[in-house]
Design an enzyme around this catalytic site. Structure first.
Site, short mmCIF file in Angstrom:
data_model
loop_
_atom_site.label_atom_id
_atom_site.label_comp_id
_atom_site.label_asym_id
_atom_site.label_seq_id
_atom_site.Cartn_x
_atom_site.Cartn_y
_atom_site.Cartn_z
N PRO A 1 27.93 51.02 36.87
CG PRO A 1 29.07 50.15 38.50
CD PRO A 1 29.30 51.32 37.71
CG ASN A 2 23.97 48.19 39.43
OD1 ASN A 2 23.67 47.20 38.92
ND2 ASN A 2 24.81 48.31 40.59
NE ARG B 1 20.72 51.17 41.22
CZ ARG B 1 21.74 51.65 41.30
NH1 ARG B 1 22.39 52.74 40.47
NH2 ARG B 1 22.54 51.60 42.42
CE1 TYR C 1 21.12 56.11 43.50
CE2 TYR C 1 19.99 53.97 43.46
CZ TYR C 1 20.95 54.95 43.89
OH TYR C 1 21.98 54.15 44.67
CG ASN D 1 26.38 58.22 38.58
OD1 ASN D 1 27.03 57.76 39.58
ND2 ASN D 1 25.12 58.53 38.90
CB ALA E 1 28.78 50.71 43.82
CD GLU F 1 32.64 61.62 42.65
OE1 GLU F 1 34.05 62.01 42.84
OE2 GLU F 1 32.13 61.14 43.77
CG HIS G 1 27.55 60.48 43.27
ND1 HIS G 1 27.79 59.38 42.82
CD2 HIS G 1 28.63 61.22 43.51
CE1 HIS G 1 28.99 59.18 42.77
NE2 HIS G 1 29.54 60.19 43.04
NE ARG H 1 21.82 56.20 49.20
CZ ARG H 1 21.93 55.50 48.06
NH1 ARG H 1 22.29 55.99 47.07
NH2 ARG H 1 21.31 54.19 48.16
#
Ligand code: DQA
Length: 146
Positions: free
Chosen positions: A9-10, A17, A22, A73, A76, A98, A100, A107
C-alpha cells in the site's frame, strides 16, 4: 530464477510520497531498474503493486509455483498483517526478501515491529531503491547455494 517483485500500500505514490523518507524514484522507474538488473543475471521478474491486503495474498498464491524468490515491500502491512505472514509461511519454497526504503529502526516504535520478520528469508531496510537491487543480489547468491 523467477522473481516476484511485490509492493504494498501507498507505494504506487513513490516519487511524490514523502520524498525525504522514500526518495524521488517512481514505482515505474524502480520496477524498471529491477527488471534491467534482473536481465543481467538472467532472472525473470513479475512486478505488481496493490493497496489491498487480500490482493497481495492472492498474487502470492497465484504466483507461488512460478516464483523462486520474492522481493516484497509490504508497506504498513509489515506491522499489522498476520494474514500476509501466514501466506508467506505457507510457501517456504519461495524465498521472500522483505525490503523497506526507510530505516525502520530510526522511526516510530510501531514501525519497528515486523510481524513478517521471522517468516521471511532476509530483510533489508534503509537503503532506498538500492535495497531492492541488494535483494535481487541476495536472491541470486542464495539460489546459487541451493
Ligand atoms: C515502508 C515503511 C512502512 O512503515 C511504511 O508504511 C511504508 C513504506 C518503507 O519502504 O520504508 O509504506 O515499507
Amino acid at each position: 530464477m523467477n522473481i516476484l517483485l511485490l509492493n504494498g500500500p501507498n507505494l504506487n505514490l513513490l516519487g511524490e510520497r514523502e520524498p525525504a523518507l522514500y526518495g524521488t524514484t517512481t514505482l515505474a522507474q524502480l520496477e524498471q531498474l529491477v527488471v534491467t538488473s534482473a536481465e543481467e543475471v538472467g532472472a525473470k521478474i513479475r512486478a505488481y503493486q496493490s493497496n489491498h491486503e487480500g490482493v497481495l495474498i492472492d498474487r502470492l498464491h497465484e504466483w507461488r509455483k512460478w516464483a523462486t524468490g520474492c522481493i516484497f515491500n509490504p508497506g504498513a502491512y509489515t506491522h499489522t498483517s498476520y494474514a500476509l505472514r501466514d501466506a508467506i509461511a505457507a510457501m517456504p519454497q519461495v524465498r521472500v526478501v522483505e525490503v523497506h526504503l526507510s530505516d525502520l529502526t530510526k522511526r516510530e516504535p510501531w514501525r519497528q515491529v515486523s510481524v513478517l520478520a521471522d517468516v521471511v528469508a532476509h530483510r533489508i531496510q534503509g537503503k532506498g531503491v538500492a535495497g531492492y537491487l541488494e535483494a535481487l543480489e541476495w536472491l541470486t547468491k542464495d539460489a546459487a547455494t541451493r
